[in-house]
Design a protein around this motif. Structure first.
Motif, PDB file in Angstrom:
ATOM      1  N   UNK A  69     -53.469 -14.807  66.481  1.00  0.00           N
ATOM      2  CA  UNK A  69     -54.530 -15.374  65.646  1.00  0.00           C
ATOM      3  C   UNK A  69     -55.438 -14.207  65.267  1.00  0.00           C
ATOM      4  N   UNK A  70     -55.402 -13.806  64.005  1.00  0.00           N
ATOM      5  CA  UNK A  70     -56.074 -12.571  63.587  1.00  0.00           C
ATOM      6  C   UNK A  70     -57.589 -12.647  63.700  1.00  0.00           C
ATOM      7  N   UNK A  71     -58.161 -13.848  63.602  1.00  0.00           N
ATOM      8  CA  UNK A  71     -59.609 -13.970  63.632  1.00  0.00           C
ATOM      9  C   UNK A  71     -60.232 -13.456  62.339  1.00  0.00           C
ATOM     10  N   UNK A  72     -61.550 -13.383  62.326  1.00  0.00           N
ATOM     11  CA  UNK A  72     -62.287 -12.887  61.162  1.00  0.00           C
ATOM     12  C   UNK A  72     -63.297 -11.843  61.618  1.00  0.00           C
ATOM     13  N   UNK A  73     -63.675 -10.975  60.687  1.00  0.00           N
ATOM     14  CA  UNK A  73     -64.599  -9.892  61.002  1.00  0.00           C
ATOM     15  C   UNK A  73     -66.038 -10.387  60.938  1.00  0.00           C
ATOM     16  N   UNK A  74     -66.805 -10.058  61.962  1.00  0.00           N
ATOM     17  CA  UNK A  74     -68.227 -10.429  62.021  1.00  0.00           C
ATOM     18  C   UNK A  74     -69.069  -9.165  62.064  1.00  0.00           C
ATOM     19  N   UNK A  75     -70.062  -9.071  61.178  1.00  0.00           N
ATOM     20  CA  UNK A  75     -71.019  -7.963  61.223  1.00  0.00           C
ATOM     21  C   UNK A  75     -72.310  -8.467  61.851  1.00  0.00           C
ATOM     22  N   UNK A  76     -72.712  -7.851  62.927  1.00  0.00           N
ATOM     23  CA  UNK A  76     -73.926  -8.224  63.646  1.00  0.00           C
ATOM     24  C   UNK A  76     -75.008  -7.182  63.358  1.00  0.00           C
ATOM     25  N   UNK A  77     -76.073  -7.609  62.709  1.00  0.00           N
ATOM     26  CA  UNK A  77     -77.160  -6.719  62.295  1.00  0.00           C
ATOM     27  C   UNK A  77     -78.173  -6.574  63.433  1.00  0.00           C
ATOM     28  N   UNK A 115     -67.429  -7.178  65.102  1.00  0.00           N
ATOM     29  CA  UNK A 115     -66.637  -7.915  66.085  1.00  0.00           C
ATOM     30  C   UNK A 115     -65.528  -8.682  65.388  1.00  0.00           C
ATOM     31  N   UNK A 116     -64.497  -9.021  66.139  1.00  0.00           N
ATOM     32  CA  UNK A 116     -63.510  -9.995  65.715  1.00  0.00           C
ATOM     33  C   UNK A 116     -63.874 -11.323  66.352  1.00  0.00           C
TER      34      UNK A 116
END
Length: 261
Positions: A69-77, A115-116
């Motif tokens: 399950x590739x997941x999605x990219x999360x950008x945490x500011x 993060x993924x």
């Protein structure tokens, strides 16, 4: 003999994972799949090794990663500031080894973390039977908390799926698909209940067609060093695990299932 090696099979799943190989203070990237340094760091934590300890025989392990399950990219500011209200220092130091103040003066610094989210990986670690068996035991009773790349990313499932005698490719091919319940339901809606699913794999091989720079020679914060390895990218046809007539199986316990995620 290569065809008689023991393979430790792991399931890496959690709300967040992060597998960086090129990170700076103000920007922490993640690769789309686990790195060898991250996996060996997890195994070293289970064994009770400290950062100053050499990776030792862990470097002899050959790794394979399957993306279930590739997941999605999360950008945490993020913003960073000194709780005392003082100006932030810069990375450079003066002749006395003291960090210089920022110029012009800064009271807040912007950083970004990647993060993924909702990713699931099956990892095979191949080595001698003694080493692999000891690692399986350590992961079931880890000396230090385990994390998926960073301390803020704990796993949500038991990590050890089992042991396999044979090649990395066979181990990753034979293991049931481990995606979460929501992904499995969506797959059923689109494709029905086929017995197999094609999944991408990356396997460490001496004659691989790609080079990655993620082999840790030292985990020490004062002397972090890495070298390269060769890998091959391919696909395997893995069992879906759709054996129950009503519910998908093979995904293990999902703590978010009651929320309908």
């Amino acid at each position: 003999m290569a065809d008689q090696q023991r393979v430790l099979i792991l399931r890496l799943a959690g709300p967040l994972q992060s597998w960086g190989d090129q990170s700076r203070f103000n920007r922490r990237e993640t690769r789309p799949e686990p790195t060898k340094s991250g996996i060996l760091g997890l195994l070293a934590a289970a064994q009770g090794r400290r950062r100053e300890d050499a990776p030792g025989e862990l470097l002899d392990l050959a790794l394979g990663v399957r993306v279930d399950q590739a997941g999605t990219l999360l950008r945490d500011y993020h913003t960073v500031s000194d709780y005392r209200g003082r100006p932030l220092p810069q990375a450079a130091v003066n002749a006395k080894g003291v960090q210089k103040p920022t110029s012009p003066v800064k009271y807040t610094h912007v950083t970004q973390r990647y993060y993924l989210q909702d990713a699931v990986f099956v990892v095979g670690a191949a080595g001698t039977a003694d080493l692999v068996d000891s690692l399986a035991a350590a992961l079931r009773r880890p000396a230090f908390p385990l994390a998926l790349g960073r301390r803020s990313c704990p796993p949500t499932h038991p990590i050890v799926l089992g042991l396999h005698t044979g090649t990395l490719n066979d181990a990753l091919r034979d293991q049931d698909w481990q995606a979460g319940h929501a992904a499995r339901r969506e797959f059923q809606r689109r494709h029905g209940r086929p017995p197999h699913i094609d999944l991408p794999v990356t396997i460490e091989t001496p004659d691989g067609d790609d080079v990655v720079h993620d082999v840790p020679l030292s985990f020490s914060l004062r002397d972090r060093r890495f070298t390269s390895r060769r890998v091959t990218h391919s696909w395997v046809s893995a069992p879906t695990g759709f054996s129950d007539p009503d519910e998908p199986t093979g995904a293990g316990h999902d703590p978010f299932a009651l929320l309908g995620w």
